[in-house]
Design a protein around this motif. Structure first.
Motif, mmCIF file in Angstrom:
data_model
loop_
_atom_site.group_PDB
_atom_site.id
_atom_site.type_symbol
_atom_site.label_atom_id
_atom_site.label_comp_id
_atom_site.label_asym_id
_atom_site.label_seq_id
_atom_site.Cartn_x
_atom_site.Cartn_y
_atom_site.Cartn_z
ATOM 1 N N GLU A 207 -4.587 37.501 1.239
ATOM 2 C CA GLU A 207 -3.727 37.398 0.175
ATOM 3 C C GLU A 207 -2.960 36.080 -0.180
ATOM 4 O O GLU A 207 -3.168 35.263 0.401
ATOM 5 N N GLY A 208 -2.527 36.333 -1.459
ATOM 6 C CA GLY A 208 -1.608 34.995 -1.639
ATOM 7 C C GLY A 208 -2.881 33.891 -2.179
ATOM 8 O O GLY A 208 -2.159 32.776 -2.870
ATOM 9 N N SER A 209 -4.375 34.384 -2.647
ATOM 10 C CA SER A 209 -5.323 32.589 -3.000
ATOM 11 C C SER A 209 -5.277 33.341 -4.603
ATOM 12 O O SER A 209 -4.670 34.133 -5.321
ATOM 13 N N ARG A 210 -5.025 32.351 -4.807
ATOM 14 C CA ARG A 210 -5.454 31.723 -6.590
ATOM 15 C C ARG A 210 -6.887 31.675 -7.195
ATOM 16 O O ARG A 210 -7.845 31.280 -5.923
ATOM 17 N N GLN A 211 -6.894 32.050 -7.790
ATOM 18 C CA GLN A 211 -8.723 32.128 -8.411
ATOM 19 C C GLN A 211 -8.313 32.065 -10.369
ATOM 20 O O GLN A 211 -7.669 32.690 -10.663
ATOM 21 N N ALA A 212 -9.764 31.233 -10.187
ATOM 22 C CA ALA A 212 -9.551 31.756 -11.748
ATOM 23 C C ALA A 212 -10.763 30.970 -11.849
ATOM 24 O O ALA A 212 -11.884 30.399 -11.572
ATOM 25 N N THR A 213 -12.028 31.073 -12.685
ATOM 26 C CA THR A 213 -13.285 31.288 -13.849
ATOM 27 C C THR A 213 -13.191 31.271 -15.302
ATOM 28 O O THR A 213 -12.466 31.477 -15.815
ATOM 29 N N LEU A 214 -15.015 30.379 -14.570
ATOM 30 C CA LEU A 214 -15.059 30.434 -16.056
ATOM 31 C C LEU A 214 -16.489 30.479 -16.572
ATOM 32 O O LEU A 214 -17.030 30.460 -15.296
#
Lengths: 164, 245
Positions: free
Chosen positions: B232-239
């Motif tokens: 919980e609370g993890s941030r993510q981004a992807t490309l």
């Protein structure tokens, strides 16, 4: 071909039909089902020992294939592609009063988390008893009952309001 | 008609796999509807053997073969040498204000590719040379523990940053990451994830989430824009990168 590859080919021949049928059922499209079958099996062969466990392999295959295909349905819808927006027909053994309609609309399914979707599909589309769903998905019966109750309550609300 | 409830598809699958130990054989004898279901399943099985298996078995068998060697060559390693790091940062400047190679909300990820025309930010889904050298920049909203990983169509998950240790690298401000990576030269999609946990985040947890979301072939890699089952609370981004020969 290495031993591993021969073993994978043999297991694919044996269990591939079950994966293909599952994907065909959930995706309703032969080309997508073919691609999804390959993708699912690529995932399965990474755990060859588990795949060789004849006593327990089928629920695992069911779970991996179901999750993968429900993900595809969600993603296709998110991208606005055609063809997967049709609902999933309810199994004939599901009583008429168990759900307001005779199919699970993707727009309704998409409102729920992945596990709830798998539970609803197991019960209504695959016609499984709660215990069978629990065993197939690797969760408790209580979890199945709880998620199904929540799914039904909210799905009825959406449908009554004319949503989606 | 039969008095027992019709079996599920899964129960019929078990019957098809091992009819001698079937728990539903009795039901099938008395239920024409289920016999019809079974006949349809057998037709679909024949379809698999005739059309699907021959077209896909090579890819499946290949996935079962020995794992390829580690694909990413960390271009500049830990970069502890200040001079080296300076050189790299000079060679790999930050993005221009209008760069597009960033995805995600509370965590931003930029990917830069080097080439004959210099360094440029990569847009989501853009084609890049299959052996391109990459650099990364992140923009965390708050201090967190960062991992950069990638996955390709064979399901191979690669740990890119940090190269060593457990728990992820502590980051607190926007900036380029030390080191970099070299693509493996194989054409196809490659999805890069930045995952940042509020607290130490085991790599195994990130790897499992990536495998679950994107470890199933080209289509899965292209579609898996969201990792699940992270703390919980993890941030993510992807490309997504499309590696071109």
């Amino acid at each position: 071909m290495s031993d591993h590859r021969e073993q994978a080919g043999r297991l694919y021949r044996e269990y591939g039909p079950a994966v293909y049928r599952r994907c065909l059922r959930l995706l309703g499209d032969r080309e997508r089902a073919r691609d999804a079958t390959q993708e699912v099996f690529v995932r399965l062969v990474r755990d060859m020992r588990r795949l060789e466990d004849r006593e327990n392999v089928l629920p695992w295959i069911y779970r991996v294939a179901t999750n993968h295909c429900l993900n595809l349905r969600r993603d296709v819808r998110r991208r606005g592609e055609e063809a997967l927006d049709q609902g999933l027909e309810l199994a004939p053994q599901v009583p008429a009063d168990a759900y307001p309609e005779r199919q699970l609309a993707q727009k309704v399914l998409s409102r729920f988390d992945a596990e709830t979707q798998a539970v609803a599909v197991g019960v209504f589309v695959d016609g499984m008893e709660h215990e069978e769903v629990a065993a197939a998905l690797g969760v408790s019966r209580r979890t199945v009952a709880r998620k199904l109750d929540r799914f039904l309550a909210n799905a009825r609300k959406y449908l009554a309001r004319g949503e989606p | 008609m039969t008095a027992t409830r019709c079996p599920s598809d899964l129960a019929l699958e078990a019957h098809l796999l091992d009819p001698a130990r079937s728990a539903v054989a009795g039901h099938l004898e008395g239920c024409p509807g289920c016999r019809e279901r079974l006949a349809r399943m057998e037709r679909e099985g024949a379809e698999f053997r005739q059309y699907v298996y021959p077209a896909t078995v090579d890819a499946v068998a290949q996935a079962a073969g020995p794992r390829p060697r580690r694909r990413w060559l960390v271009a500049v390693g830990p970069l502890v040498a200040a001079a080296g790091a300076g050189l790299v940062f000079l060679l790999w400047p930050g993005p221009s204000p209008d760069y597009v190679g960033i995805k995600g909300g509370a965590l931003g990820l930029s990917v830069f590719v080097g080439g004959a025309e210099g360094v440029r930010a990569v847009a989501d889904g853009e084609g890049v040379p299959a052996s391109a050298a990459l650099r990364f920049q992140v923009r965390p909203e708050a201090p967190c523990r960062l991992w950069i990983v990638s996955v390709d169509a064979s399901g191979q998950v690669s740990r890119i940053f940090p190269a060593e240790g457990e728990g992820g690298a502590a980051v607190s401000a926007p900036g380029p990451l030390p080191g970099g990576a070299m693509l493996d030269g194989r054409a196809g999609p490659e999805r890069i994830y930045a995952v940042c946990g509020r607290e130490a985040l085991p790599y195994a947890r990130v790897e499992a989430a990536v495998r679950e979301a994107a470890g199933g072939g080209e289509r899965a890699v292209r579609a898996a824009a969201q990792l699940r089952n992270l703390p919980e609370g993890s941030r993510q981004a992807t490309l997504l990168l499309e590696k071109r020969p």
